[in-house]
Design a protein around this motif. Structure first.
Motif, short mmCIF file in Angstrom:
data_model
loop_
_atom_site.label_atom_id
_atom_site.label_comp_id
_atom_site.label_asym_id
_atom_site.label_seq_id
_atom_site.Cartn_x
_atom_site.Cartn_y
_atom_site.Cartn_z
N TYR A 35 0.82 -1.22 0.00
CA TYR A 35 0.00 0.00 0.00
C TYR A 35 0.85 1.28 0.00
O TYR A 35 0.41 2.32 0.46
CB TYR A 35 -0.98 0.01 1.20
N ASN A 36 2.10 1.17 -0.50
CA ASN A 36 2.94 2.36 -0.61
C ASN A 36 3.07 2.75 -2.08
O ASN A 36 3.65 2.03 -2.88
CB ASN A 36 4.33 2.10 0.00
N LEU A 37 2.54 3.94 -2.41
CA LEU A 37 2.46 4.34 -3.83
C LEU A 37 3.82 4.68 -4.45
O LEU A 37 3.97 4.68 -5.66
CB LEU A 37 1.50 5.52 -3.97
N PHE A 38 4.81 4.97 -3.58
CA PHE A 38 6.15 5.24 -4.12
C PHE A 38 6.76 3.99 -4.75
O PHE A 38 7.69 4.07 -5.53
CB PHE A 38 7.09 5.76 -3.02
N LYS A 39 6.22 2.83 -4.38
CA LYS A 39 6.79 1.57 -4.86
C LYS A 39 6.16 1.09 -6.17
O LYS A 39 6.53 0.05 -6.70
CB LYS A 39 6.58 0.47 -3.81
N ILE A 40 5.18 1.81 -6.66
CA ILE A 40 4.48 1.36 -7.88
C ILE A 40 5.32 1.74 -9.11
O ILE A 40 5.66 2.91 -9.28
CB ILE A 40 3.09 2.04 -8.02
N PRO A 41 5.64 0.78 -9.98
CA PRO A 41 6.38 1.15 -11.21
C PRO A 41 5.53 2.10 -12.07
O PRO A 41 4.31 1.90 -12.18
CB PRO A 41 6.58 -0.20 -11.92
#
Ligand SMILES: Cc1ncc(COP(=O)(O)O)c(C=O)c1O
Length: 459
Positions: A35-41
């Motif tokens: 649930y961490n959006l910084f980790k989404i490619p």
């Protein structure tokens, strides 16, 4: 005066396709990435509103500039071109190129901020504050009280409170105040502008107490647009003249060129005084690079010079700010609370108010950011308790008064259709918001947790 332009002031000549993803796929991705959006490619994000920094579309002229850029290590012609543009717009003669805004802050602060110093200003941006505190100095927030309310129609919520500023001047030994800083627009306050009359008054006060005045000019052109459209005396002034008036007689500025110069990377320090330039130059060579490139390519310096003029074009600014405000209006029409008036580069949704059933300790703005990604493939960023991190001494959470979801609008990148889509997805979420569940942090690093921490849903 009608401020709305019925269409964008540019044509789109290079298109980047958006990869369309399905909700099911996004549900899986967000679970896998805790649930961490910084980790989404990025290919898994359809509308990326994480930031307006370095994400704008360059123009055909800028692209041409990148190609003709002079990549010489020393004496680059492109540096000279950039220097002329900065000098023309700000009046500052001595220019130090840097790789980005925080590089410029590092160079300036290394030269003049010392242990025990005090730097008053309107709400300092995170990196600025960090550079001040890193040197054991204190950033004093002198913004007007109206800036703290989420809904207050003050047209210049970035203004400095002159009484607060004078109080700092009176109680601090002069040698402990290296400078006063005006950030235009005030990012931490929601991209809120500072009026020219306030800038002139701050200049007068600084002069009275013989304190240097600097600007953080990351969004200087957007600030000038607000002055032109909201401050009667300057309605007939060209944007460039307003810019020149803002900077006139000040001591210098730092700039993250990734914002209002519309380049992917770059920044600079601009100074009035040669002696200070010489001091800063040492740190620049140490941290950034030689004095005629400072971490930028020749091509970037060309594009930066061109971008500074494109960004001060009234019609460009009109379509940009109109788009941001249109997004705000559409979201508001869905009955969703936001910071008002909307600022220059982003819409801040008040997730705390929108999701009253989710307590601060379960991060309502992060919950909303996740829901927006899952439902619409849209990436915003939490500006609330997660970002605020823990107190470094007590390790307690620093619960925030306002839990905000920031939707930053990159320059010249999205059409109004993209913005309408964002608002409609938020509207859909709003209809079923009671079903949203809180989040808890299950792992976090010692500092700057928002980039990497892991969340799980609360049952
Ligand atoms: C007002 C302001 N100052 C400084 C910075 C730092 O600039 P950079 O990200 O280029 O280091 C930012 C970045 O968002 C900003 O908004």
């Amino acid at each position: 005066m009608n401020h709305e332009l019925p269409f964008e002031s540019y044509l789109i000549s290079v298109a980047r396709p958006i990869k369309i993803t399905a909700q099911k796929e996004r549900e899986q991705i967000i679970r896998e990435q805790y649930y961490n959006l910084f980790k989404i490619p990025s290919p898994k994000v359809m509308i990326d509103m994480l930031t307006d920094s370095g994400t704008g579309a360059i123009s055909n002229e800028q692209l041409a500039g990148i190609i003709v850029g002079d990549e010489s290590y020393a004496g680059s012609v492109s540096f000279e071109k950039m220097k002329r543009a900065i000098n023309d717009i700000t009046g500052f003669n001595f220019i130090i190129p840097t790789h980005q805004g925080r590089g410029a802050e590092n160079v300036l602060h290394s030269a003049i901020v010392k242990d025990g110093d005090v730097v008053p200003g309107n709400t300092h941006f995170d990196t600025t504050k960090a550079h001040i505190e890193f040197r054991r100095a204190t950033a004093v927030d002198c913004t007007i009280d109206e800036s703290k309310e989420t809904s207050n129609e003050h047209p210049f919520r970035g203004n400095l409170d002159l009484k607060k500023l004078e109080a700092v001047f009176l109680k601090t030994p002069k040698e402990k105040i290296p400078f006063t800083l005006i950030t235009i627009t005030c990012n931490s306050g929601g991209g809120q502008p500072v009026s020219l009359s306030n800038i002139l008054a701050v200049k007068k006060l600084c002069k009275k107490y013989n304190i240097r005045l600097f600007f953080d000019m990351a969004r200087f052109a957007e600030n000038a647009y607000f002055i032109k459209t909201r401050e009667k005396e300057y309605q007939s002034w060209p944007i460039l003249d307003i810019c020149r008036e803002m900077f006139k007689d000040a001591d210098g500025a730092t700039m993250s060129a990734k914002k209002d110069a519309i380049v992917a990377m770059g920044g600079f320090v601009a100074l009035k005084d040669e002696e200070l330039y010489q001091k800063c130059a040492t740190y620049s060579i140490l941290f950034e690079g030689y004095l005629t490139y400072g971490g930028m390519t020749g091509g970037t310096m060309e594009a930066l010079a061109i971008g500074l003029y494109e960004t001060t074009d009234f019609h460009y600014l009109q379509s940009r700010i109109t788009q941001v405000h249109k997004l705000g209006r559409l979201i508001k029409e869905c009955g969703i609370p936001l910071i008002e008036p909307v600022g220059g580069h982003a819409v801040y949704v008040d997730a705390g108010k929108m999701l009253p059933h989710i307590p601060h300790a379960q991060y309502p703005a992060q919950v909303l950011a996740v829901a927006l990604y899952v439902k619409g493939g849209i990436r915003g960023v939490e500006i609330g308790t997660v970002l605020a991190d823990r107190d470094p001494f007590t390790h307690q959470e620093r619960f925030q008064d306002h839990e905000l979801l920031r939707l930053a609008v990159p320059r010249r990148t999205f059409t109004d259709n993209h913005m309408a889509y964002v608002a409609s997805v938020l509207g859909e979420i709003n209809k079923e918001k009671d079903k949203l569940k809180g989040l808890k942090i299950i792992w976090e690093p010692p500092i700057l947790r928002h980039f990497t921490c892991r969340f799980a849903e609360v049952d």
